[in-house]
Design an enzyme around this catalytic site. Structure first.
Site, PDB file in Angstrom:
ATOM      1  N   HIS A  42    -125.067  -5.091 -24.020  1.00 53.26           N
ATOM      2  CA  HIS A  42    -125.822  -4.559 -22.879  1.00 53.26           C
ATOM      3  C   HIS A  42    -127.338  -4.749 -23.075  1.00 53.26           C
ATOM      4  CE1 HIS A  42    -125.791  -1.417 -19.416  1.00 53.26           C
ATOM      5  NE2 HIS A  42    -126.828  -2.240 -19.314  1.00 53.26           N
ATOM      6  N   ARG A  52    -122.472  -4.069 -14.346  1.00 46.53           N
ATOM      7  CA  ARG A  52    -122.126  -2.818 -15.036  1.00 46.53           C
ATOM      8  C   ARG A  52    -120.688  -2.927 -15.514  1.00 46.53           C
ATOM      9  NH1 ARG A  52    -126.614  -1.638 -15.779  1.00 46.53           N
ATOM     10  NH2 ARG A  52    -127.818   0.101 -14.947  1.00 46.53           N
TER      11      ARG A  52
HETATM   12  N1  LIG Z   1    -126.907  -5.614 -18.089  1.00 43.87           N
HETATM   13  C1  LIG Z   1    -128.175  -5.307 -17.964  1.00 43.87           C
HETATM   14  O1  LIG Z   1    -128.916  -5.282 -18.938  1.00 43.87           O
HETATM   15  C2  LIG Z   1    -128.735  -5.020 -16.600  1.00 43.87           C
HETATM   16  C3  LIG Z   1    -130.123  -4.972 -16.416  1.00 43.87           C
HETATM   17  C4  LIG Z   1    -130.611  -4.743 -15.142  1.00 43.87           C
HETATM   18  C5  LIG Z   1    -129.745  -4.544 -14.063  1.00 43.87           C
HETATM   19  N2  LIG Z   1    -128.411  -4.589 -14.291  1.00 43.87           N
HETATM   20  C6  LIG Z   1    -127.476  -4.396 -13.162  1.00 43.87           C
HETATM   21  O2  LIG Z   1    -127.734  -5.343 -12.136  1.00 43.87           O
HETATM   22  C7  LIG Z   1    -127.533  -4.688 -10.881  1.00 43.87           C
HETATM   23  C8  LIG Z   1    -128.198  -5.478  -9.781  1.00 43.87           C
HETATM   24  O3  LIG Z   1    -129.616  -5.370  -9.882  1.00 43.87           O
HETATM   25  P1  LIG Z   1    -130.564  -5.868  -8.689  1.00 43.87           P
HETATM   26  O4  LIG Z   1    -131.954  -5.490  -9.051  1.00 43.87           O
HETATM   27  O5  LIG Z   1    -130.270  -7.294  -8.365  1.00 43.87           O
HETATM   28  O6  LIG Z   1    -130.025  -4.939  -7.501  1.00 43.87           O
HETATM   29  P2  LIG Z   1    -130.268  -5.088  -5.938  1.00 43.87           P
HETATM   30  O7  LIG Z   1    -131.540  -5.832  -5.683  1.00 43.87           O
HETATM   31  O8  LIG Z   1    -130.116  -3.725  -5.362  1.00 43.87           O
HETATM   32  O9  LIG Z   1    -129.070  -6.016  -5.449  1.00 43.87           O
HETATM   33  C9  LIG Z   1    -127.754  -5.575  -5.366  1.00 43.87           C
HETATM   34  C10 LIG Z   1    -126.946  -6.658  -4.672  1.00 43.87           C
HETATM   35  O10 LIG Z   1    -125.571  -6.271  -4.630  1.00 43.87           O
HETATM   36  C11 LIG Z   1    -125.103  -6.382  -3.286  1.00 43.87           C
HETATM   37  N3  LIG Z   1    -124.071  -5.382  -3.037  1.00 43.87           N
HETATM   38  C12 LIG Z   1    -124.068  -4.063  -3.332  1.00 43.87           C
HETATM   39  N4  LIG Z   1    -122.920  -3.487  -2.956  1.00 43.87           N
HETATM   40  C13 LIG Z   1    -122.169  -4.467  -2.405  1.00 43.87           C
HETATM   41  C14 LIG Z   1    -120.877  -4.500  -1.814  1.00 43.87           C
HETATM   42  N5  LIG Z   1    -120.126  -3.396  -1.720  1.00 43.87           N
HETATM   43  N6  LIG Z   1    -120.427  -5.682  -1.333  1.00 43.87           N
HETATM   44  C15 LIG Z   1    -121.189  -6.803  -1.419  1.00 43.87           C
HETATM   45  N7  LIG Z   1    -122.422  -6.843  -1.972  1.00 43.87           N
HETATM   46  C16 LIG Z   1    -122.893  -5.684  -2.455  1.00 43.87           C
HETATM   47  C17 LIG Z   1    -126.320  -6.130  -2.413  1.00 43.87           C
HETATM   48  O11 LIG Z   1    -126.115  -6.650  -1.114  1.00 43.87           O
HETATM   49  P3  LIG Z   1    -127.317  -6.677  -0.029  1.00 43.87           P
HETATM   50  O12 LIG Z   1    -128.304  -7.702  -0.562  1.00 43.87           O
HETATM   51  O13 LIG Z   1    -126.681  -7.128   1.221  1.00 43.87           O
HETATM   52  O14 LIG Z   1    -127.884  -5.284  -0.006  1.00 43.87           O
HETATM   53  C18 LIG Z   1    -127.390  -6.885  -3.207  1.00 43.87           C
HETATM   54  O15 LIG Z   1    -127.363  -8.249  -2.899  1.00 43.87           O
HETATM   55  C19 LIG Z   1    -128.090  -3.293 -11.129  1.00 43.87           C
HETATM   56  O16 LIG Z   1    -127.582  -2.366 -10.189  1.00 43.87           O
HETATM   57  C20 LIG Z   1    -127.617  -2.999 -12.538  1.00 43.87           C
HETATM   58  O17 LIG Z   1    -126.339  -2.388 -12.500  1.00 43.87           O
HETATM   59  C21 LIG Z   1    -127.876  -4.820 -15.523  1.00 43.87           C
END
Ligand SMILES: NC(=O)c1ccc[n+]([C@@H]2O[C@H](COP(=O)([O-])OP(=O)(O)OC[C@H]3O[C@@H](n4cnc5c(N)ncnc54)[C@H](OP(=O)(O)O)[C@@H]3O)[C@@H](O)[C@H]2O)c1
Length: 314
Positions: free
Chosen positions: A277, A229
């Protein structure tokens, strides 16, 4: 029972058509339709108008139509007692994996430099490390980070990752906590950010973090890749780091303000790759099918996949 598409900034026609196909006997409402608020049981949201969900007295579930939920949790009137779900979609994950690999390869193989040389009709070779000598660090090892990490490992990169929890991941080493982050950054040439935007991660990609990345090794100055993000990054710090050599380049899909202002110096930086994005886009076909499974699970008392931990913010 009705479903509401609380969506702004997207064309809702394909979403409505897809959902109507999945629920032929139900009414699929959209913002602006004259619906009865008491009839809405499930809200499917993308950048919904804040306050709207609080006006739906019989809401049973709130669904983000993307992987991120920062747009939902930013609503100060989000109902406390209604579960929030996010999307986990193989199609979305595959797109993100493609984008991350594309960017890592582009910087490792010096694509911006060769594009500049091509425009100047210049035939000049530059040495390049083998992938096994390039250390990629991934911040955020959830659905997207793990998939990108596996693909980068398959391409031969030396991959590590950082997450909140202590759980390990097959194929590469995992760091956690502030000390773990420091350790990972110190060995990272290409930093990939796939974190969610939460109060803890806001502004985490800043000057102090860039200074902790590996400098002076055989890769040269490190590279930043962010498709998590825009709120994760401090763009003034990225620009300063690019200008003073702390960063050699960057690939950015997300920005503090979107769309990125036409006057941002990031557009013109020779080693910056910008995409609008769209590294991973929610497609109605696959995402509506996933969300309908969540709705069916809510209705039948099962535990749907993708429940958001509101305290953690993701
Ligand atoms: N640019 C785009 O088009 C696009 C598209 C889709 C998604 N995204 C972004 O990608 C993000 C990730 O998606 P996802 O499906 O992979 O999410 P997810 O499965 O919820 O994974 C989030 C990861 O971040 C880690 N995390 C969160 N807070 C943290 C902190 N304070 N310190 C260390 N690690 C932390 C979590 O740790 P744990 O594993 O230990 O819980 C997890 O490994 C989304 O939230 C969104 O913002 C962007």
């Amino acid at each position: 029972m009705s479903i509401l598409l609380a969506v702004t900034s997207w064309d809702i026609a394909p979403w409505r058509a897809r959902l109507q196909g999945l629920y032929p006997n139900e009414t699929i409402h959209a913002l602006g339709d004259g619906y009865d608020p008491a009839a809405i049981h499930h809200a499917l949201c993308w950048k919904h108008p804040h306050g709207l969900l609080a006006e739906l007295p019989n809401l049973k579930s709130i669904h983000s139509l993307g992987a991120g939920v920062d747009h939902l949790l930013a609503d100060p009137a989000l109902p406390d007692d209604v579960p929030v779900f996010r999307v986990i979609d193989p199609n979305l994950t595959a797109q993100m994996t493609e984008w991350v690999c594309l960017q890592v390869l582009a910087h490792h193989r010096k694509l911006p430099l060769y594009q500049r040389q091509q425009r100047a009709h210049e035939w000049r070779h530059h040495d390049c490390l083998p992938a096994a000598k390039v250390r990629v660090g991934i911040m955020g090892l959830g659905e997207l980070g793990q998939s990108a990490g596996r693909a980068l490992t398959a391409l031969g990169y030396d991959v590590t990752g950082w997450r909140r929890g202590k759980a390990g991941v097959e194929h590469f080493s995992v760091f956690h906590g502030p000390d773990g982050l420091k350790e990972m950054l110190g060995r990272t040439n290409i930093l990939v950010s796939l974190l969610p935007l939460t109060p803890e991660t806001k502004g985490i990609l800043n000057a102090s973090l860039f200074a902790q990345l590996e400098h002076g090794g055989s890769f040269g100055a490190p590279v930043l890749i962010n498709s998590g993000r825009g709120g994760l990054q401090v763009e003034a710090d990225i620009l300063a780091a690019l200008n003073n050599g702390t960063l050699a380049g960057a690939s950015l899909d997300v920005f503090e303000q979107e769309p990125l202002s036409a006057s941002s110096p990031l557009w013109d930086h020779g080693n910056v790759i910008i995409t609008p994005h769209n590294s991973a886009v929610s497609h109605p076909d696959s995402v509506a099918a996933f969300v309908s499974q969540q709705i069916d699970d809510v209705r039948t008392g099962q535990k749907p996949w993708g429940l958001v931990n509101r305290k953690l913010g993701y």
